[in-house]
Design a protein around this motif. Sequence first.
Motif, short mmCIF file in Angstrom:
data_model
loop_
_atom_site.label_atom_id
_atom_site.label_comp_id
_atom_site.label_asym_id
_atom_site.label_seq_id
_atom_site.Cartn_x
_atom_site.Cartn_y
_atom_site.Cartn_z
N ASP A 100 5.90 -10.70 -6.22
CA ASP A 100 4.90 -11.67 -5.75
C ASP A 100 4.65 -11.57 -4.25
O ASP A 100 3.65 -12.08 -3.76
CB ASP A 100 5.25 -13.10 -6.16
N THR A 101 5.54 -10.88 -3.52
CA THR A 101 5.34 -10.65 -2.08
C THR A 101 5.98 -9.32 -1.70
O THR A 101 6.83 -8.79 -2.44
CB THR A 101 6.01 -11.75 -1.23
N ILE A 102 5.62 -8.84 -0.53
CA ILE A 102 6.28 -7.65 0.00
C ILE A 102 7.76 -7.92 0.20
O ILE A 102 8.61 -7.09 -0.09
CB ILE A 102 5.62 -7.18 1.32
N ASP A 103 8.08 -9.12 0.68
CA ASP A 103 9.49 -9.46 0.91
C ASP A 103 10.31 -9.38 -0.37
O ASP A 103 11.48 -9.00 -0.34
CB ASP A 103 9.61 -10.84 1.56
N ALA A 104 9.71 -9.72 -1.50
CA ALA A 104 10.41 -9.61 -2.78
C ALA A 104 10.72 -8.15 -3.09
O ALA A 104 11.79 -7.83 -3.62
CB ALA A 104 9.58 -10.25 -3.90
N LEU A 105 9.79 -7.26 -2.76
CA LEU A 105 10.04 -5.82 -2.93
C LEU A 105 11.17 -5.37 -2.01
O LEU A 105 12.06 -4.62 -2.43
CB LEU A 105 8.77 -5.01 -2.65
N LEU A 106 11.17 -5.86 -0.77
CA LEU A 106 12.19 -5.45 0.20
C LEU A 106 13.60 -5.80 -0.27
O LEU A 106 14.56 -5.11 0.09
CB LEU A 106 11.93 -6.11 1.55
N GLU A 107 13.72 -6.83 -1.04
CA GLU A 107 15.04 -7.24 -1.56
C GLU A 107 15.64 -6.16 -2.47
O GLU A 107 16.84 -6.18 -2.75
CB GLU A 107 14.93 -8.56 -2.31
N ARG A 108 14.82 -5.22 -2.92
CA ARG A 108 15.28 -4.15 -3.81
C ARG A 108 15.75 -2.91 -3.05
O ARG A 108 16.08 -1.89 -3.65
CB ARG A 108 14.15 -3.75 -4.77
N THR A 109 15.78 -2.98 -1.71
CA THR A 109 16.19 -1.83 -0.91
C THR A 109 17.57 -1.35 -1.36
O THR A 109 18.49 -2.13 -1.53
CB THR A 109 16.21 -2.18 0.59
N GLY A 110 17.65 -0.04 -1.57
CA GLY A 110 18.89 0.58 -2.03
C GLY A 110 19.04 0.59 -3.54
O GLY A 110 20.02 1.12 -4.06
N GLN A 111 18.04 0.06 -4.24
CA GLN A 111 18.11 -0.03 -5.70
C GLN A 111 17.03 0.81 -6.37
O GLN A 111 15.98 1.06 -5.80
CB GLN A 111 17.95 -1.48 -6.14
N GLN A 112 17.29 1.14 -7.61
CA GLN A 112 16.29 1.84 -8.42
C GLN A 112 15.16 0.86 -8.77
O GLN A 112 15.41 -0.30 -9.12
CB GLN A 112 16.94 2.39 -9.68
N LEU A 113 13.93 1.34 -8.65
CA LEU A 113 12.76 0.53 -8.99
C LEU A 113 12.33 0.70 -10.44
O LEU A 113 11.55 -0.08 -10.95
CB LEU A 113 11.59 0.87 -8.05
N GLY A 114 12.82 1.75 -11.08
CA GLY A 114 12.50 1.94 -12.49
C GLY A 114 12.26 3.39 -12.86
O GLY A 114 12.31 4.29 -12.02
N THR A 115 11.99 3.57 -14.14
CA THR A 115 11.74 4.88 -14.74
C THR A 115 10.45 4.78 -15.55
O THR A 115 10.28 3.84 -16.33
CB THR A 115 12.91 5.28 -15.65
N ARG A 132 8.91 12.65 -16.26
CA ARG A 132 8.83 11.23 -15.94
C ARG A 132 9.34 11.05 -14.51
O ARG A 132 10.03 11.92 -13.96
CB ARG A 132 9.65 10.38 -16.90
N GLY A 133 9.00 9.91 -13.93
CA GLY A 133 9.42 9.61 -12.57
C GLY A 133 10.48 8.53 -12.54
O GLY A 133 10.45 7.58 -13.32
N VAL A 134 11.43 8.70 -11.63
CA VAL A 134 12.45 7.69 -11.37
C VAL A 134 12.36 7.37 -9.88
O VAL A 134 12.47 8.26 -9.04
CB VAL A 134 13.87 8.20 -11.71
N ALA A 135 12.11 6.10 -9.57
CA ALA A 135 11.91 5.69 -8.18
C ALA A 135 13.07 4.84 -7.69
O ALA A 135 13.55 3.96 -8.40
CB ALA A 135 10.62 4.89 -8.05
N THR A 136 13.49 5.10 -6.45
CA THR A 136 14.53 4.31 -5.79
C THR A 136 14.02 3.95 -4.40
O THR A 136 13.52 4.81 -3.67
CB THR A 136 15.84 5.12 -5.66
N LEU A 137 14.13 2.68 -4.05
CA LEU A 137 13.72 2.21 -2.72
C LEU A 137 14.86 2.48 -1.74
O LEU A 137 15.87 1.78 -1.74
CB LEU A 137 13.38 0.72 -2.76
N LEU A 138 14.71 3.55 -0.93
CA LEU A 138 15.77 3.96 -0.02
C LEU A 138 15.81 3.12 1.25
O LEU A 138 16.89 2.76 1.73
CB LEU A 138 15.59 5.43 0.38
N GLU A 139 14.63 2.87 1.82
CA GLU A 139 14.55 2.16 3.10
C GLU A 139 13.33 1.26 3.08
O GLU A 139 12.34 1.55 2.41
CB GLU A 139 14.37 3.13 4.27
#
Length: 151
Positions: A5-20, A108-115
């Motif tokens: 719902d916000t960019i800040d919510a996305l930022l909370e996922r830093t260091g985690q996989q975003l999905g496949t 397929r793609g696997v995304a991880t939010l590194l920074e």
Amino acid sequence: MSRYDTIDALLERTGQQLGTTGWHLIDQARINAFADATGDQQWIHVDEKRAAAESPFGTTIAHGMLTLSLCATFLSELVEVDGVRLVINAGLNKVRMRAPVPVGARVRGVATLLEARRMAAACRVVVQMRVEIEGETKPACVADWVLVFNE
């Protein structure tokens, strides 16, 4: 698809996989269309008979840049952030082509939010995109992609 719902919510996922993502077929029509769009008509990509006879892979293979370009499709399949009006491709920090993608394969793609770094009315992120080939252990491509999400 994960919706934030916000960019800040996305930022909370830093260091985690975003999905496949789901699987995407790499057929000869897609390879040929990419060759036409880019002008890269190397025989290993577009000449099925020659590739069968001379290629070490026994068939045509996708362009490495085609594989890399699918990362945009994969990210749009995985992440949506409310309130973002524009996402800018700021480049790539690192790209490695690890394995060829033969015609007929599914990827397929696997995304991880590194920074992630907050900026005024925007956020700069680095997303690692790993392109996996169905049935293979080695990924086709691993890329650290820099994006700016603008509010």
